[in-house]
Write a protein that holds these residues in place. Structure first.
Motif, mmCIF file in Angstrom:
data_model
loop_
_atom_site.group_PDB
_atom_site.id
_atom_site.type_symbol
_atom_site.label_atom_id
_atom_site.label_comp_id
_atom_site.label_asym_id
_atom_site.label_seq_id
_atom_site.Cartn_x
_atom_site.Cartn_y
_atom_site.Cartn_z
ATOM 1 N N SER A 3 -65.830 -93.257 19.966
ATOM 2 C CA SER A 3 -64.760 -92.272 20.107
ATOM 3 C C SER A 3 -65.277 -90.905 19.700
ATOM 4 C CB SER A 3 -63.560 -92.669 19.241
ATOM 5 O OG SER A 3 -62.604 -91.650 19.242
ATOM 6 N N GLU A 4 -65.244 -89.956 20.661
ATOM 7 C CA GLU A 4 -65.768 -88.625 20.362
ATOM 8 C C GLU A 4 -64.880 -87.891 19.376
ATOM 9 O OE1 GLU A 4 -67.449 -84.670 22.698
ATOM 10 O OE2 GLU A 4 -66.576 -86.358 23.823
ATOM 11 N N ARG A 5 -63.573 -88.113 19.441
ATOM 12 C CA ARG A 5 -62.659 -87.453 18.495
ATOM 13 C C ARG A 5 -62.968 -87.887 17.062
ATOM 14 N NH1 ARG A 5 -56.735 -88.613 19.906
ATOM 15 N NH2 ARG A 5 -56.446 -87.058 18.263
ATOM 16 N N HIS A 6 -63.138 -89.196 16.875
ATOM 17 C CA HIS A 6 -63.472 -89.668 15.530
ATOM 18 C C HIS A 6 -64.865 -89.209 15.095
ATOM 19 C CE1 HIS A 6 -60.095 -92.437 16.422
ATOM 20 N NE2 HIS A 6 -59.920 -92.421 15.087
ATOM 21 N N ALA A 7 -65.803 -89.143 16.041
ATOM 22 C CA ALA A 7 -67.145 -88.666 15.688
ATOM 23 C C ALA A 7 -67.098 -87.223 15.212
ATOM 24 C CB ALA A 7 -68.076 -88.806 16.906
ATOM 25 N N ALA A 8 -66.317 -86.378 15.874
ATOM 26 C CA ALA A 8 -66.212 -84.976 15.452
ATOM 27 C C ALA A 8 -65.570 -84.871 14.078
ATOM 28 C CB ALA A 8 -65.401 -84.200 16.504
ATOM 29 N N CYS A 9 -64.506 -85.641 13.868
ATOM 30 C CA CYS A 9 -63.825 -85.596 12.553
ATOM 31 C C CYS A 9 -64.761 -86.061 11.436
ATOM 32 C CB CYS A 9 -62.569 -86.453 12.605
ATOM 33 S SG CYS A 9 -61.657 -86.463 11.042
ATOM 34 N N GLN A 10 -65.486 -87.139 11.653
ATOM 35 C CA GLN A 10 -66.406 -87.651 10.627
ATOM 36 C C GLN A 10 -67.536 -86.672 10.363
ATOM 37 O OE1 GLN A 10 -67.494 -91.427 12.271
ATOM 38 N NE2 GLN A 10 -65.492 -92.378 11.869
ATOM 39 N N ALA A 11 -68.041 -86.010 11.392
ATOM 40 C CA ALA A 11 -69.101 -85.016 11.180
ATOM 41 C C ALA A 11 -68.588 -83.839 10.357
ATOM 42 C CB ALA A 11 -69.627 -84.527 12.542
ATOM 43 N N ALA A 12 -67.346 -83.411 10.655
ATOM 44 C CA ALA A 12 -66.772 -82.313 9.865
ATOM 45 C C ALA A 12 -66.606 -82.712 8.408
ATOM 46 C CB ALA A 12 -65.437 -81.897 10.483
ATOM 47 N N GLN A 13 -66.169 -83.924 8.172
ATOM 48 C CA GLN A 13 -66.000 -84.388 6.778
ATOM 49 C C GLN A 13 -67.340 -84.419 6.045
ATOM 50 O OE1 GLN A 13 -64.015 -88.132 7.232
ATOM 51 N NE2 GLN A 13 -61.982 -87.223 7.412
ATOM 52 N N ARG A 14 -68.392 -84.851 6.726
ATOM 53 C CA ARG A 14 -69.707 -84.871 6.074
ATOM 54 C C ARG A 14 -70.187 -83.454 5.762
ATOM 55 N NH1 ARG A 14 -70.681 -89.366 9.625
ATOM 56 N NH2 ARG A 14 -71.448 -87.969 11.262
ATOM 57 N N SER A 15 -69.964 -82.513 6.665
ATOM 58 C CA SER A 15 -70.375 -81.122 6.423
ATOM 59 C C SER A 15 -69.613 -80.524 5.243
ATOM 60 C CB SER A 15 -70.135 -80.286 7.686
ATOM 61 O OG SER A 15 -70.884 -80.790 8.770
ATOM 62 N N VAL A 16 -68.297 -80.800 5.191
ATOM 63 C CA VAL A 16 -67.495 -80.289 4.069
ATOM 64 C C VAL A 16 -68.008 -80.859 2.748
ATOM 65 C CG1 VAL A 16 -65.210 -80.366 3.022
ATOM 66 C CG2 VAL A 16 -65.443 -79.809 5.439
ATOM 67 N N GLY A 17 -68.346 -82.129 2.735
ATOM 68 C CA GLY A 17 -68.855 -82.727 1.491
ATOM 69 C C GLY A 17 -70.149 -82.076 1.023
ATOM 70 N N GLU A 18 -71.067 -81.791 1.966
ATOM 71 C CA GLU A 18 -72.316 -81.133 1.583
ATOM 72 C C GLU A 18 -72.066 -79.735 1.039
ATOM 73 O OE1 GLU A 18 -74.807 -81.187 4.958
ATOM 74 O OE2 GLU A 18 -75.122 -83.366 4.969
ATOM 75 N N ILE A 19 -71.164 -79.004 1.676
ATOM 76 C CA ILE A 19 -70.867 -77.630 1.212
ATOM 77 C C ILE A 19 -70.244 -77.665 -0.173
ATOM 78 C CG2 ILE A 19 -69.445 -75.617 1.679
ATOM 79 C CD1 ILE A 19 -69.816 -76.194 4.685
ATOM 80 N N GLN A 20 -69.355 -78.607 -0.398
ATOM 81 C CA GLN A 20 -68.730 -78.710 -1.737
ATOM 82 C C GLN A 20 -69.765 -78.994 -2.815
ATOM 83 O OE1 GLN A 20 -65.740 -81.692 -1.149
ATOM 84 N NE2 GLN A 20 -64.145 -80.214 -0.665
ATOM 85 N N GLU A 21 -70.730 -79.844 -2.552
ATOM 86 C CA GLU A 21 -71.773 -80.124 -3.538
ATOM 87 C C GLU A 21 -72.604 -78.884 -3.827
ATOM 88 O OE1 GLU A 21 -74.057 -83.358 -2.112
ATOM 89 O OE2 GLU A 21 -72.457 -84.859 -2.367
ATOM 90 N N ARG A 22 -72.964 -78.121 -2.804
ATOM 91 C CA ARG A 22 -73.751 -76.900 -3.019
ATOM 92 C C ARG A 22 -72.969 -75.873 -3.814
ATOM 93 N NH1 ARG A 22 -76.299 -76.119 3.079
ATOM 94 N NH2 ARG A 22 -77.534 -78.065 3.113
ATOM 95 N N LEU A 23 -71.680 -75.699 -3.469
ATOM 96 C CA LEU A 23 -70.854 -74.734 -4.201
ATOM 97 C C LEU A 23 -70.714 -75.126 -5.671
ATOM 98 C CD1 LEU A 23 -68.010 -73.904 -1.648
ATOM 99 C CD2 LEU A 23 -69.812 -72.387 -2.457
ATOM 100 N N ALA A 24 -70.522 -76.402 -5.901
ATOM 101 C CA ALA A 24 -70.383 -76.848 -7.302
ATOM 102 C C ALA A 24 -71.651 -76.561 -8.092
ATOM 103 C CB ALA A 24 -70.051 -78.344 -7.334
ATOM 104 N N ALA A 25 -72.828 -76.800 -7.519
ATOM 105 C CA ALA A 25 -74.088 -76.513 -8.204
ATOM 106 C C ALA A 25 -74.249 -75.024 -8.471
ATOM 107 C CB ALA A 25 -75.257 -77.046 -7.372
ATOM 108 N N MET A 26 -73.856 -74.168 -7.493
ATOM 109 C CA MET A 26 -73.970 -72.719 -7.686
ATOM 110 C C MET A 26 -73.026 -72.226 -8.768
ATOM 111 S SD MET A 26 -74.261 -71.579 -3.658
ATOM 112 C CE MET A 26 -74.148 -69.843 -4.069
ATOM 113 N N VAL A 27 -71.806 -72.748 -8.790
ATOM 114 C CA VAL A 27 -70.840 -72.331 -9.814
ATOM 115 C C VAL A 27 -71.327 -72.721 -11.206
ATOM 116 C CG1 VAL A 27 -68.518 -72.743 -10.692
ATOM 117 C CG2 VAL A 27 -68.864 -72.318 -8.261
ATOM 118 N N LEU A 28 -71.871 -73.923 -11.348
ATOM 119 C CA LEU A 28 -72.360 -74.377 -12.654
ATOM 120 C C LEU A 28 -73.530 -73.530 -13.128
ATOM 121 C CD1 LEU A 28 -72.291 -76.439 -14.931
ATOM 122 C CD2 LEU A 28 -73.781 -77.908 -13.562
#
Length: 1262
Positions: A1152-1177
């Motif tokens: 399912s392309e719709r689910h593939a796009a949603c899952q890819a977006a979730q993975r990108s958001v998770g990576e960005i959140q980890e980087r932001l948390a490291a920068m803030v600390l």
């Protein structure tokens, strides 16, 4: 308590107490008070050189704290605390005790006089109790801020009610409660700063207003020039801090190795600290520093006083940071002192702290110019002697029996004699050599031998040029020369006449013998003393009249000094040794034993003696008159010597750890005090101090007492320094409580083997003397049985018979056995021991001497005796010595020692021995009876009874036991029993709803597999159907009521039950009947997971080799599942793709392309959140430093996707993962269509962008 006004010149005081908080203090007039042992020494530091001005005596235990009142008009008042639990107020001018307060019930750890209130003194003890003392009223008040041991106390210099206390875990700043005030007005609380030092190697500045640290200073590690880094120096750290008055930005602290550092709090980096004493070498202390105190004198000089473990007190100029003067101190009894006959004014001291001090007493620049020697010395220095001709050559003897020679003007280690004494060295003396020591003469230069006398009673002659050679015992020469056959009395002292012609030797029995050199022919024996000789001295020959050159003074433990004129004996030696019983002069006055003496080199026939009565007495020998008596020491004296340059000066040392110089003409008394003197100004019964426990009297050693055990100095490494602005204090000494030595307690005296003859030796003296006459006249006597020990063998046998009869009457049969054994009747001794039950291992070991039969009977009798004593193992071991193995096994079995019996049988008999099976069976029955089923089963298995083993394990009737019993029965071939037990176990597991374990139990029994599956299917399906039906019923009710939301919720709950039970098809069909959007999404989600499950089943079924990796469950798809799914590679050489099964489901539902796009977006958001948390600390730490607080919560980023809500409620398998699995299947299975493969590649290119998916897709994408 009044201190005597003793007139002395210079002195070396006792070492300041170690590990005490504020054990020294100085007042505004430059008077320093130092606590040493149980005495406080007062030292004037205001002049260019220091001077000990007096002592404050009265404490019964270690002084733990000392403080002056720093207020005008009261600066002469001081206070001290002690481990005896008292706090004492003193007048340092008159040296009198003003008041003693015993408000504490425990050892007082610290005391401080408030810099703000001239009447307030605060003290704390080891139980955490703080006491406030009011000097003007004498009132006290106690309170309990913390239930912990107090190590230090400091009063605030700003607010009278603020007090800081140091504990093991840190410090506490508290306020004195207002309800305990006595006429004192409360002031305003002000914020101030506090400095503290700790073992963590840091200094901290604290703000009392903020209640936290505002600055941290790290100690610099200063490696000493030419020395290696000591790894243990940091562990021994005692960090002291002092804040000098009037210097708010400067702080003084100690460092690792005794250095002093001045800190400038306004600077940073290495410029922040400055080292003291850098202008010249050797100014700093060599070991850790315990106390510091400062004073500003009237001439505006600002001085800092420091005390250290190196036993030195140093004065520093705070303007130049240079050392002004150093005062050496002593850490033990002063056992010996001696002036060099070559180097005028060079005084050597032998001290109980295992060091030798050499003091140049005539220097004008430094009045305390001393050097310490410690290399090669491991014990107390008890004897010293300068070489009579060689400058700087000093011999020494120690408490552990060593003799050595130091060259004090060189840096070489000492020479140690290879011949050791067994006990303490009492005396050293240089004299002419005597045989067999062979010396040559080079250029007419005379040579000298070194003689040492020690506690074992012998005198050794050492060759100073060959100390590694063997020393000779002069007793052999004395025996050979004088034809002596009897035993010589142990020697205790010796003294060579200055001309080397004769030597006087003192003995333990009080006799003084004079020998002629070099043959050591006995000239005379002086039978005047009746106790041990402690001191012998010849009158000096220099400028003395001939009639005085042969005077010999002797002192012993009977307190009287005798002087003998031996001129006639020496000038005209008699053929037969003379016996002298009358002295030339008798000097009476001392009330206790004499310990030392010295003739004046300036006067004719003037002698000084020191005694256990605590005084030094100067005598006019010819007039038998007392000239002067010195009473400046506390405790007994041990050594004395006359100044070689000043006729009026004498030096003494003793138990109080001090060396004192005093003038004869300035003494108040002329005679020793009457009555026994224990210790000046001390009560008759006193407590031993810590230092008294560490030291032992040298004279007591001369009385043949064994030297006491050395107690090591206590080291407590805690938070040891706490201090207010302008106030300094540190760690504390601990009170030592010594338990009585059990080895010193009186042991029970063993029973005598010969009680009759022993009792006869305790009759009156007249009867014992008559026995001697009878023994000399009668050789064969049947009446005097007790003399058989001193007569012939027949008399001895008669004595044995009489003693044996007495032992039989008393019931001491073991003694009778030994008497028969001694007389040679071994068989009779063994027979008596057998009859009386007194056999022992010793008797059994000597029984073979009487023959094999006697030994065999003895062993059998001993076995019976041991059985009566319930020593069965020992009895069985003795049966083995007779080769009676079966009897030994039977003995162990009869007393239920099965373990030992089985071990014996298996070690000594064949494996098929029937007795072994009997032992196992008997042991199993006993264990089963006692409820030890597992152990009983092991015994049955060892005996070959596997059926019984399974039955006994099943008796426990729990699931583990039943399962184990079933397995055991199956392995042993008992199939019927195994099926029965397995079925019982499975039923119990089904009742507990443990389906998996029940299936495992039944699967192990093939005959029960079909029936077991039916049972499990019924029992497992029933609760699923029950709960699913419940939710479906509630869904129908919701549909009838028109509640669509509740309808969807209940339907999803029913599906969840079916899905969790593994019925994917049922749950999917149930939801596919609903056309609404949300139920349709749920149905598609469940159908996708069903296809996901079938995809992996197809992959596994078509794979030949399955590796260890297993894909993640469907409920939690993610990146890790992708990597794990790739662990099983279905592409294997030699396998035809046509042989693999085709897909039996529509795999396109997984892509399912719709689910593939949603899952890819979730993975990108998770990576960005980890980087932001490291920068803030990282940013927070850079801005706030050590005190910055970081928020662990990562910033939240929204995902704007219409599918995100439904995908979270109804999840879909990871599309990227499914693409990778399908591409793997394409390699080995033709069932994957080309269109499906192409779609999977397209989805991978577009959405497989994360690192793990990108790496895995490289083998499929061009």
């Amino acid at each position: 308590m009044v201190h005597f006004g003793i007139m002395h010149e210079r002195s070396l005081p006792a070492s300041p107490n170690w590990y005490c908080s504020r054990c020294s203090d100085v007042n505004g007039s430059g008077l320093l008070g130092v606590g040493a042992k149980n005495i406080i020494f007062l030292i004037d530091v205001s002049a260019s050189s220091c001077r000990v001005t007096g002592e404050l005596v009265g404490h019964r235990d270690l002084v733990s704290g000392f403080s002056f009142c720093q207020h005008a008009g009261q600066s002469h008042i001081c206070v001290s605390s002690s481990n005896d639990g008292t706090v004492r107020f003193w007048d340092s001018d008159s040296k009198v005790l003003i008041r003693e307060q015993a408000a504490h019930q425990n050892s007082v750890a610290a005391v401080h006089w408030s810099p703000v209130d001239k009447n307030l003194v605060v003290s704390g003890d080891e139980k955490g109790i703080v006491v406030c003392h009011w000097y003007h009223t004498g009132d006290t008040a106690s309170f309990f801020p913390e239930p912990r041991t107090i190590f230090c106390i400091s009063c605030s210099p700003h607010t009278w009610s603020s007090v800081a206390t140091g504990f093991q875990w840190g410090w506490v700043l508290f306020t004195i409660p207002r309800n305990i005030l006595y006429g004192v007005s409360a002031g305003d609380e002000k914020g101030c700063y506090l400095a503290s030092g700790s073992k963590d190697q840091t200094l901290r500045i604290w703000s009392s207003a903020k209640g936290k640290s505002v600055m941290t200073l790290k100690l610099p590690y200063l490696k000493k020039r030419g020395s290696a880094v000591d790894p243990g120096v940091k562990e021994r750290l005692w960090l002291h801090v002092h804040w000098p008055k009037g210097r708010p930005t400067q702080l003084v602290s100690s460092c690792f190795g005794g250095e002093l550092v001045m800190w400038d709090l306004t600077r940073t980096g290495k410029q922040r600290w400055t080292l003291f004493g850098t202008s010249s070498e050797g100014q700093n202390h060599s070991r850790i520093i315990f106390n510091m105190s400062s004073v500003r004198l009237q001439d505006d000089r600002e001085l800092l006083i420091s005390t250290s473990m190196d036993r030195e007190i140093k004065c520093w100029d705070l303007a130049s940071l240079d050392c002004c003067w150093t005062l050496p101190t002593l850490g033990g009894f002063v056992y010996a002192l001696s002036f060099s006959p070559v180097g005028t004014g060079c005084l050597a001291l032998g001290v109980g702290d295992s060091m030798i001090r050499v003091w140049n007493t005539l220097t004008t620049q430094n009045q305390y110019d001393t050097r310490s020697f410690w290399q090669g010395i491991k014990s107390k220095v008890t004897a010293l002697a300068w070489h009579p001709k060689k400058e700087g050559s000093l011999s020494f003897g120690t408490d552990d029996g060593k003799v050595g020679i130091y060259e004090v003007f060189s840096n070489r280690p000492p020479q140690i004699s290879s011949s050791y004494h067994k006990k303490t060295v009492y005396t050293l003396a240089w004299g002419p050599p005597v045989p067999p020591m062979s010396f040559g003469a080079a250029g007419g230069k005379p040579f000298h031998s070194l003689y040492s006398c020690a506690g074992e009673g012998i005198i050794l002659q050492h060759d100073p040029s060959k100390l590694n050679g063997e020393a000779s015992d002069i007793d052999k020469l004395i025996r050979d020369t004088n034809n002596i056959k009897h035993k010589l009395s142990p020697h205790t002292d010796l003294s060579w006449k200055p001309d080397g012609k004769v030597v006087a030797i003192g003995n333990e029995d009080g006799c003084v013998e004079v020998y002629e050199a070099p043959s050591l022919r006995l000239l005379c024996s002086i039978q005047q003393h009746h106790k041990i000789i402690n001191a012998l001295r010849w009158h000096p020959d220099l400028d003395s009249p001939p009639e005085l050159r042969c005077l010999l003074a002797s002192g012993s433990s009977n307190a009287t000094v005798y002087v003998h004129d031996l001129r006639s004996v020496i000038e005209n030696p008699p053929e037969v040794p003379a016996v002298l019983t009358e002295p030339y002069r008798r000097l009476c006055g001392h009330t206790s034993k004499i310990t030392g003496m010295a003739w004046s080199p300036h006067h004719e026939a003037r002698l000084v003696t020191v005694s256990y009565d605590g005084t030094a007495q100067v005598w006019d020998v010819l007039q038998e008159a007392a000239v002067s008596n010195y009473r400046g020491h506390v405790g007994y004296l041990l050594c004395v010597d006359w100044s070689p340059v000043d006729p009026d000066v004498i030096w003494t040392g003793g138990k109080d750890f001090t060396l004192q110089e005093w003038r004869v003409s300035k003494q108040e008394f002329t005679k020793p005090p009457k009555g026994e003197r224990r210790s000046r100004n001390a009560p008759r019964t006193t407590c031993l101090t810590t230092f008294e426990l560490q030291r032992k009297s040298f004279t007591a050693m001369k009385s043949k007492d064994k030297p006491g055990t050395h107690f090591k100095s206590l080291k407590c490494m805690y938070v040891n320094c706490i201090l207010k602005i302008f106030c300094n204090c540190k760690g504390v000494s601990l009170c030592v409580r010594v338990s009585p030595d059990l080895n010193l307690l009186k042991k029970k005296k063993p029973r005598s083997m010969l009680p009759i003859s022993t009792s006869m030796d305790h009759r009156p003296k007249e009867d014992l003397l008559q026995d001697c006459v009878t023994l000399a006249s009668v050789r064969h006597d049947t009446e005097h049985i007790h003399l058989g020990l001193f007569s012939d063998r027949q008399a001895l046998y008669r004595m044995f018979e009489a003693e044996g009869e007495g032992h039989v009457e008393a019931g001491h049969y073991d003694s009778v056995v030994y008497l028969r054994l001694w007389s040679g009747d071994l068989e009779g001794a063994l027979q008596l021991a057998v009859e009386k039950g007194e056999l022992s291992d010793h008797l059994l070991s000597i029984a073979p001497m009487a023959g094999f039969e006697v030994w065999s009977r003895t062993v059998e009798a001993f076995v019976k005796q041991l059985c009566l004593q319930e020593q069965y193992l020992k009895a069985a071991s003795h049966l083995l010595s007779l080769n009676k193995l079966y009897e030994a096994v039977g003995l162990l079995r009869s007393h239920k020692l099965y373990r030992e019996a089985i071990a014996l049988v298996k070690a000594r008999l064949p494996a098929d021995e029937p007795v072994l099976k009997e032992l196992y069976t008997s042991w199993a029955a006993t264990l089963e009876k006692d409820g030890h089923f597992s152990a009983a089963a092991k015994c049955y298995l060892a005996a070959g009874a596997s059926f019984d083993a399974a039955k006994v394990i099943a008796r426990k009737n729990d699931v583990p036991s039943l399962r184990t019993a079933a397995s055991l029965a199956r392995i042993s071939g008992e199939d019927a029993l195994a099926r029965s037990l397995a079925l019982r176990c499975a039923k119990d597991l089904v009742a507990a709803e443990d389906w998996i374990t029940a299936q495992d139990v039944l699967s192990s029994q093939e005959s029960l597999l079909v029936s077991g599956e039916k049972i499990l299917e019924r029992t497992k399906t029933f609760p699923v159907q029950l709960y699913s039906s419940l939710h479906l019923t509630r869904a129908v009710l919701s549909w009838l009521l028109g509640d669509d939301g509740q309808l969807i919720k209940e339907l999803w709950q029913a599906v969840a039950w079916l899905r969790d039970a593994g019925h994917f098809r049922v749950s999917a069909e149930l939801l596919l009947h609903h056309a609404e959007e949300e139920p349709q999404a749920a149905a598609k989600s469940l159908q996708a997971f069903v296809h996901y499950h079938r995809l992996y089943e197809h992959w596994w079924s078509n794979s030949i080799q399955i590796q260890s990796g297993v894909p993640l469950p469907a409920a939690g798809p993610g990146d890790e599942a992708q990597g794990e799914a790739l662990n099983g590679d279905a592409s294997v050489e030699g396998v035809s793709p046509a042989s693999c099964e085709k897909l039996d489901f529509d795999a396109s539902a997984l892509l399912s392309e719709r689910h593939a796009a949603c899952q890819a977006a979730q993975r990108s958001v998770g990576e960005i959140q980890e980087r932001l948390a490291a920068m803030v600390l990282k940013h927070s730490r850079a801005q706030g430093g050590a005190n910055a607080r970081t928020d662990p919560t990562s910033p939240s980023l929204p995902v704007n996707d219409s599918l995100s809500v439904s995908s979270q409620m109804y999840p879909h398998p990871d599309v990227v993962e499914c693409c990778l699995v399908l591409l793997h299947l394409r390699r080995s299975s033709p069932s994957v269509l080309e269109t499906l493969r192409q779609k999977a590649k397209d989805l991978l290119r577009q959405y497989g962008t994360d690192a793990s998916a990108f790496k895995a897709s490289q083998q499929f994408l061009p």
